[in-house]
Scaffold this motif. Structure first.
Motif, PDB file in Angstrom:
ATOM      1  N   MET A 196       0.836  -1.199   0.000  1.00 28.51           N
ATOM      2  CA  MET A 196       0.000   0.000   0.000  1.00 28.51           C
ATOM      3  C   MET A 196       0.873   1.251   0.000  1.00 28.51           C
ATOM      4  SD  MET A 196      -2.839   1.192   2.836  1.00 28.51           S
ATOM      5  CE  MET A 196      -3.761   2.729   2.629  1.00 28.51           C
ATOM      6  N   GLY A 197       1.933   1.219   0.808  1.00 28.83           N
ATOM      7  CA  GLY A 197       2.852   2.358   0.841  1.00 28.83           C
ATOM      8  C   GLY A 197       3.487   2.608  -0.509  1.00 28.83           C
ATOM      9  N   GLY A 198       3.866   1.542  -1.205  1.00 28.59           N
ATOM     10  CA  GLY A 198       4.445   1.692  -2.529  1.00 28.59           C
ATOM     11  C   GLY A 198       3.466   2.304  -3.508  1.00 28.59           C
ATOM     12  N   MET A 199       2.200   1.912  -3.417  1.00 27.25           N
ATOM     13  CA  MET A 199       1.184   2.476  -4.293  1.00 27.25           C
ATOM     14  C   MET A 199       0.972   3.963  -4.011  1.00 27.25           C
ATOM     15  SD  MET A 199      -1.788  -0.446  -4.536  1.00 27.25           S
ATOM     16  CE  MET A 199      -2.789   0.665  -5.535  1.00 27.25           C
ATOM     17  N   VAL A 200       0.950   4.323  -2.735  1.00 33.90           N
ATOM     18  CA  VAL A 200       0.758   5.727  -2.365  1.00 33.90           C
ATOM     19  C   VAL A 200       1.938   6.563  -2.840  1.00 33.90           C
ATOM     20  CG1 VAL A 200       0.607   7.323  -0.410  1.00 33.90           C
ATOM     21  CG2 VAL A 200      -0.749   5.217  -0.412  1.00 33.90           C
ATOM     22  N   GLU A 201       3.148   6.037  -2.685  1.00 29.67           N
ATOM     23  CA  GLU A 201       4.337   6.753  -3.159  1.00 29.67           C
ATOM     24  C   GLU A 201       4.258   6.987  -4.663  1.00 29.67           C
ATOM     25  OE1 GLU A 201       9.245   6.339  -3.115  1.00 29.67           O
ATOM     26  OE2 GLU A 201       7.981   4.771  -2.210  1.00 29.67           O
ATOM     27  N   GLN A 202       3.855   5.973  -5.419  1.00 32.40           N
ATOM     28  CA  GLN A 202       3.710   6.116  -6.866  1.00 32.40           C
ATOM     29  C   GLN A 202       2.608   7.107  -7.213  1.00 32.40           C
ATOM     30  OE1 GLN A 202       5.698   4.508  -9.347  1.00 32.40           O
ATOM     31  NE2 GLN A 202       4.704   6.165 -10.496  1.00 32.40           N
ATOM     32  N   GLN A 203       1.537   7.089  -6.431  1.00 33.19           N
ATOM     33  CA  GLN A 203       0.439   8.011  -6.659  1.00 33.19           C
ATOM     34  C   GLN A 203       0.897   9.463  -6.496  1.00 33.19           C
ATOM     35  OE1 GLN A 203      -2.739   7.967  -3.769  1.00 33.19           O
ATOM     36  NE2 GLN A 203      -4.310   8.317  -5.311  1.00 33.19           N
ATOM     37  N   LEU A 204       1.689   9.721  -5.460  1.00 34.46           N
ATOM     38  CA  LEU A 204       2.193  11.075  -5.245  1.00 34.46           C
ATOM     39  C   LEU A 204       3.132  11.482  -6.371  1.00 34.46           C
ATOM     40  CD1 LEU A 204       2.540  13.636  -3.621  1.00 34.46           C
ATOM     41  CD2 LEU A 204       4.244  12.465  -2.202  1.00 34.46           C
ATOM     42  N   GLN A 205       4.005  10.582  -6.782  1.00 33.60           N
ATOM     43  CA  GLN A 205       4.920  10.894  -7.878  1.00 33.60           C
ATOM     44  C   GLN A 205       4.150  11.219  -9.153  1.00 33.60           C
ATOM     45  OE1 GLN A 205       8.240   8.227  -8.299  1.00 33.60           O
ATOM     46  NE2 GLN A 205       8.471   8.658 -10.483  1.00 33.60           N
ATOM     47  N   ASP A 206       3.140  10.429  -9.455  1.00 33.43           N
ATOM     48  CA  ASP A 206       2.328  10.678 -10.651  1.00 33.43           C
ATOM     49  C   ASP A 206       1.568  11.991 -10.542  1.00 33.43           C
ATOM     50  OD1 ASP A 206       3.206   8.310 -11.736  1.00 33.43           O
ATOM     51  OD2 ASP A 206       1.389   7.179 -11.242  1.00 33.43           O
ATOM     52  N   ALA A 207       1.082  12.305  -9.344  1.00 34.20           N
ATOM     53  CA  ALA A 207       0.343  13.556  -9.142  1.00 34.20           C
ATOM     54  C   ALA A 207       1.245  14.759  -9.392  1.00 34.20           C
ATOM     55  CB  ALA A 207      -0.228  13.604  -7.730  1.00 34.20           C
ATOM     56  N   LEU A 208       2.478  14.690  -8.896  1.00 32.30           N
ATOM     57  CA  LEU A 208       3.422  15.788  -9.117  1.00 32.30           C
ATOM     58  C   LEU A 208       3.743  15.933 -10.598  1.00 32.30           C
ATOM     59  CD1 LEU A 208       5.832  15.134  -6.114  1.00 32.30           C
ATOM     60  CD2 LEU A 208       4.303  17.097  -6.387  1.00 32.30           C
ATOM     61  N   GLY A 239       7.452  19.411  -3.761  1.00 39.45           N
ATOM     62  CA  GLY A 239       6.871  18.084  -3.929  1.00 39.45           C
ATOM     63  C   GLY A 239       7.921  16.990  -3.934  1.00 39.45           C
ATOM     64  N   ARG A 240       9.048  17.226  -4.606  1.00 33.57           N
ATOM     65  CA  ARG A 240      10.099  16.206  -4.659  1.00 33.57           C
ATOM     66  C   ARG A 240      10.716  15.987  -3.278  1.00 33.57           C
ATOM     67  NH1 ARG A 240       8.563  13.551  -9.001  1.00 33.57           N
ATOM     68  NH2 ARG A 240       7.765  15.115 -10.445  1.00 33.57           N
ATOM     69  N   HIS A 241      10.803  17.063  -2.500  1.00 32.78           N
ATOM     70  CA  HIS A 241      11.315  16.936  -1.136  1.00 32.78           C
ATOM     71  C   HIS A 241      10.361  16.083  -0.296  1.00 32.78           C
ATOM     72  CE1 HIS A 241      13.302  19.184   2.503  1.00 32.78           C
ATOM     73  NE2 HIS A 241      13.370  17.881   2.613  1.00 32.78           N
ATOM     74  N   VAL A 242       9.072  16.353  -0.437  1.00 36.19           N
ATOM     75  CA  VAL A 242       8.070  15.583   0.306  1.00 36.19           C
ATOM     76  C   VAL A 242       8.064  14.130  -0.161  1.00 36.19           C
ATOM     77  CG1 VAL A 242       5.591  15.323   0.708  1.00 36.19           C
ATOM     78  CG2 VAL A 242       6.623  17.595   0.779  1.00 36.19           C
ATOM     79  N   LEU A 243       8.200  13.929  -1.461  1.00 34.98           N
ATOM     80  CA  LEU A 243       8.234  12.567  -1.995  1.00 34.98           C
ATOM     81  C   LEU A 243       9.412  11.786  -1.424  1.00 34.98           C
ATOM     82  CD1 LEU A 243       7.005  10.524  -4.026  1.00 34.98           C
ATOM     83  CD2 LEU A 243       8.528  11.501  -5.767  1.00 34.98           C
ATOM     84  N   SER A 244      10.565  12.449  -1.308  1.00 38.91           N
ATOM     85  CA  SER A 244      11.741  11.815  -0.715  1.00 38.91           C
ATOM     86  C   SER A 244      11.485  11.480   0.758  1.00 38.91           C
ATOM     87  CB  SER A 244      12.956  12.739  -0.837  1.00 38.91           C
ATOM     88  OG  SER A 244      14.078  12.191  -0.196  1.00 38.91           O
ATOM     89  N   MET A 245      10.804  12.380   1.455  1.00 37.14           N
ATOM     90  CA  MET A 245      10.480  12.136   2.862  1.00 37.14           C
ATOM     91  C   MET A 245       9.550  10.938   2.997  1.00 37.14           C
ATOM     92  SD  MET A 245       8.807  14.792   5.627  1.00 37.14           S
ATOM     93  CE  MET A 245       8.603  14.333   7.352  1.00 37.14           C
TER      94      MET A 245
END
Length: 240
Positions: free
Chosen positions: A28-40, A133-139
């Motif tokens: 689930m975490g991996g999906m959410v991370e991908q979702q954020l990356q795609d949103a950005l 966004g990239r900073h948050v994605l890294s976090m």
């Protein structure tokens, strides 16, 4: 379950159930991370198709959250876990709630892509949003890694990172206010961007929550609502 420093159970089936739930959370975490990356990506590139894909993926994340919740309730009712195992169940249920909320924030960011940004100033603005966004994605990535390894030191480090996120957020909000004052016609679009920026700041807060769950699970110490120095003392106070 060795990565979580949990004891081995007499019931191998119980271990298998715990491992399955843990893997579901990581997936689930991996999906959410991908979702954020795609949103950005969708927001910065004004990609409406990718934005729609992000909006659609939120349904799957909601379904996964409910399934993991059901699995946890079933394990608690059937196995009646105690001590560390019960803490694990509680932490998982809290963590997936925060992950689901991160998915909701990613959805709001994706909606920015459905706006039309034409002039250079507005596009430069989206570039600044992307930096945050990239900073948050890294976090988020580091948070998920700390959770996967149940690494208290990593969780402390990531938790501290939110202070930098907050400073970037405040600077960007001031810039957005300046743009609105300079051109009143831009206000509707800028307001939408503000909501996206606010979502990024909230994702940082959610990451902090997950890091606090890691500390609670590993150390058995509740570090919510404490300053970093006090948190560090609570986590490291046993001399480990």
């Amino acid at each position: 379950m060795d990565a979580m420093n949990l004891s081995t159970h007499i019931s191998s089936k119980f271990n298998e159930e715990l491992e399955l739930v843990r893997n579901e959370v990581l997936a689930m975490g991996g999906m959410v991370e991908q979702q954020l990356q795609d949103a950005l990506n969708a927001a910065v590139e004004s990609d409406s198709e990718l934005a729609q894909a992000v909006l659609s993926s939120d349904v799957r994340i909601n379904e996964i959250e409910m399934r993991i919740d059901e699995d946890c309730f079933r394990i608690i009712a059937k196995r009646q876990p105690t001590a560390g195992d019960l803490r694990l169940m509680l932490v998982i249920m809290k963590a997936i709630g925060d992950l689901e909320r991160i998915g909701d924030e990613a959805e709001r960011i994706a909606r920015v892509a459905l706006e039309s940004f034409s002039n250079k100033q507005q596009k430069d603005l989206l570039g600044n949003v992307d930096n945050l966004g990239r900073h948050v994605l890294s976090m988020l990535h580091d948070t998920l890694d700390a959770f996967a390894r149940m690494d208290v030191e990593a969780a402390l480090k990531v938790h501290q990172e939110d202070q930098k996120i907050d400073r970037e957020y405040e600077a960007l909000m001031r810039l957005l206010m300046t743009y609105m004052m300079e051109d009143s016609r831009s206000i509707p679009k800028i307001l939408n961007v503000m909501w996206a920026v606010r979502s990024l700041e909230r994702i940082g807060d959610r990451c902090q929550n997950v890091c606090e769950y890691v500390m609670y699970l590993v150390k058995g110490t509740d570090v919510r609502h404490t300053e970093y120095d006090e948190m560090e003392e609570k986590v490291r106070g046993d001399g480990e």
